[in-house]
Design a protein around this motif. Structure first.
Motif, PDB file in Angstrom:
ATOM      1  N   UNK A   1       0.826  -1.345   0.156  1.00 26.13           N
ATOM      2  CA  UNK A   1       0.114  -0.041   0.235  1.00 26.13           C
ATOM      3  C   UNK A   1       0.739   1.211  -0.161  1.00 26.13           C
ATOM      4  N   UNK A   2       1.890   1.254   0.729  1.00 24.50           N
ATOM      5  CA  UNK A   2       2.790   2.397   0.838  1.00 24.50           C
ATOM      6  C   UNK A   2       3.364   2.617  -0.525  1.00 24.50           C
ATOM      7  N   UNK A   3       4.016   1.629  -1.434  1.00 25.49           N
ATOM      8  CA  UNK A   3       4.355   1.953  -2.390  1.00 25.49           C
ATOM      9  C   UNK A   3       3.514   2.199  -3.716  1.00 25.49           C
ATOM     10  N   UNK A   4       2.446   1.822  -3.511  1.00 24.21           N
ATOM     11  CA  UNK A   4       1.356   2.100  -4.435  1.00 24.21           C
ATOM     12  C   UNK A   4       1.036   3.452  -4.440  1.00 24.21           C
ATOM     13  N   UNK A   5       0.524   3.778  -3.159  1.00 22.77           N
ATOM     14  CA  UNK A   5       0.126   5.402  -2.764  1.00 22.77           C
ATOM     15  C   UNK A   5       1.187   6.376  -3.151  1.00 22.77           C
ATOM     16  N   UNK A   6       2.435   5.952  -2.944  1.00 23.55           N
ATOM     17  CA  UNK A   6       3.448   6.807  -3.343  1.00 23.55           C
ATOM     18  C   UNK A   6       3.922   7.192  -4.783  1.00 23.55           C
ATOM     19  N   UNK A   7       3.815   6.058  -5.284  1.00 21.66           N
ATOM     20  CA  UNK A   7       4.279   5.880  -6.791  1.00 21.66           C
ATOM     21  C   UNK A   7       3.218   6.144  -7.597  1.00 21.66           C
ATOM     22  N   UNK A   8       1.995   5.754  -7.223  1.00 18.83           N
ATOM     23  CA  UNK A   8       0.917   6.004  -7.928  1.00 18.83           C
ATOM     24  C   UNK A   8       0.272   7.406  -7.906  1.00 18.83           C
ATOM     25  N   UNK A   9       0.513   8.343  -6.870  1.00 21.34           N
ATOM     26  CA  UNK A   9       0.488   9.771  -7.114  1.00 21.34           C
ATOM     27  C   UNK A   9       1.327  10.446  -7.861  1.00 21.34           C
ATOM     28  N   UNK A  10       2.375   9.977  -7.990  1.00 23.02           N
ATOM     29  CA  UNK A  10       3.359  10.451  -9.077  1.00 23.02           C
ATOM     30  C   UNK A  10       2.771  10.178 -10.448  1.00 23.02           C
ATOM     31  N   UNK A  11       2.077   8.869 -10.749  1.00 21.34           N
ATOM     32  CA  UNK A  11       1.816   8.764 -12.087  1.00 21.34           C
ATOM     33  C   UNK A  11       0.497   9.306 -12.369  1.00 21.34           C
ATOM     34  N   UNK A  12      -0.516   9.701 -11.519  1.00 21.71           N
ATOM     35  CA  UNK A  12      -1.662  10.621 -11.491  1.00 21.71           C
ATOM     36  C   UNK A  12      -1.775  11.418 -10.310  1.00 21.71           C
TER      37      UNK A  12
END
Length: 421
Positions: free
Chosen positions: A266-277
């Motif tokens: 969840x940490x990685x998806x939240x951090x990297x996903x916010x960079x993508x979108x």
């Protein structure tokens, strides 16, 4: 005890007094001072009493008029005032020298719930009754203004000292099940445990939990509470409590355990996903990824997302994740494929090749295609052809399928040339 934003609060008292309005600071600003925490940086909650049916709306109108006449305190600018006439409340958004300030004005009121998760029906009341409608004793503390008299009718200070969460009445969590998620947030933030009788009340609710029909307010409140949970500094601790205190069951009946490594995922998806979108916050994306972790079929996960009223784009993303997983299982793409073959397959409509969907799948532990999904996400999808559409048109190509085919061929050459394993 001292006042947060003293210039603002003293000004509010000054304009409220001629209107026969009594103000009281409630909730977090009082609780956090008793805990020795720093004064709140951007949120204030005030209860307003007075002769009008909804005195908070009277005060809000006076504030708006003062702002229009440039009579607010020095350093304060009213950006927005949002009244909620059905509940007798108003939310102010102010710009101060120290940043944004959100100030909630609530008329003293009572609440009654027709069924669990329903919108409450409200009536005008006094401060004592207003405090009784709240969730926990630690949030039912008030400071009367301007004399700073502390009002503690339900033993909030005692419960703070005992580091426990005490619900205020026997129907509290039945009326609003999202209070369980709020308990998780406070438990992680302040290292609190349930008072025994309050945990018994929560357990009774969970043991008989069906999602109430016709309760859209419950979905919106639950989403908001979960997003606030994932925005906590100690959200990993909150996630652990969410599991231990059976909060997952509010999303799916019988969901008791998270997969191993969920916090890291969840940490990685939240951090990297916010960079993508960037349109989505890390907290929103962590909630989305939590839904994807539910032990159910894709259609059931979308039903959870629909109940929570998450943004349409994220609801659709659950379908794209399912499409991508189905394609990977069905086609079992070969490790011998060239980068351009992976790119063409992932970008084929119906295969789920959207950046956020690919990110979520590749972050799952044990994903066999992780290397190729990561290369597509970081390199291959970003590759452009060496010759563009304008140049091809100048060479005599006509708009249409042949132009598109040639552009893809040129792009494929660059992908395979510049992105070798």
């Amino acid at each position: 005890m001292s006042l947060p934003y003293p210039v603002w609060i003293e000004w509010l008292v000054a304009i409220a007094t001629p209107l026969q309005l009594q103000l009281s600071l409630v909730g977090g600003a009082v609780r956090d001072q008793l805990l020795g925490q720093a004064l709140p940086l951007k949120d204030l909650d005030l209860v307003v009493e007075g002769p009008a049916s909804w005195p908070a709306l009277v005060l809000a109108e006076a504030i708006v008029a003062a702002a229009a006449a440039s009579q607010l305190p020095l350093g304060y600018q009213l950006l927005q005032c949002t009244p909620y006439s059905n509940y007798g409340t108003a939310r102010l958004q102010l710009q101060t020298n120290g940043g944004l300030l959100f100030c909630d004005l609530s008329s003293a009121r009572s609440e009654n719930y027709g069924f669990p998760g329903d919108h409450p029906s409200v009536e005008s009341a006094n401060l004592q009754i207003d405090l009784q409608r709240r969730d926990f004793s630690i949030n039912a503390l008030a400071m009367r203004l301007p004399n700073l008299e502390l009002l503690d009718l339900f033993g909030g200070r005692k419960d703070l000292a005992a580091k426990q969460l005490q619900l205020l009445h026997s129907g509290s969590i039945r009326d609003d099940p999202t209070r369980l998620i709020r308990a998780v947030r406070y438990g992680a933030r302040f290292d609190l445990q349930w008072a025994p009788a309050s945990w018994e009340q929560a357990s009774v609710m969970l043991n008989s939990w069906p999602w109430p029909p016709g309760a859209p307010a419950l979905g919106a409140r639950l989403r908001m509470e979960l997003e606030l949970l994932f925005a906590e500094t100690n959200w990993r601790g909150a996630l652990l409590l969410l599991e231990q205190w059976r909060g997952l069951e509010l999303l799916q009946r019988g969901w008791q355990r998270l997969p191993r490594g969920s916090a890291r995922f969840l940490s990685r998806f939240g951090r990297w996903g916010a960079d993508l979108e960037p349109a989505f916050s890390a907290a929103e994306l962590r909630l989305f990824a939590l839904i994807d972790l539910a032990p159910s079929a894709a259609v059931d996960k979308q039903a959870i997302a629909e109940r929570l009223q998450i943004p349409q784009r994220l609801w659709e993303l659950l379908g794209q994740v399912a499409e991508l997983r189905h394609w990977l299982q069905r086609e079992r793409p070969s490790n011998s494929w060239r980068p351009s073959q992976w790119t063409a397959a992932l970008e084929q409509p119906g295969n789920g090749g959207q950046p956020l969907a690919v990110l979520l799948v590749l972050l799952q532990p044990g994903e066999p295609a992780r290397y190729y999904l990561l290369r597509w996400l970081l390199r291959w999808r970003l590759q452009r052809p060496a010759i563009g559409g304008k140049e091809l048109l100048a060479l005599g190509y006509q708009p249409g399928p042949e132009l598109g085919k040639r552009l893809w061929q040129e792009r494929a050459k660059e992908i395979d040339k510049n992105n070798k394993k």
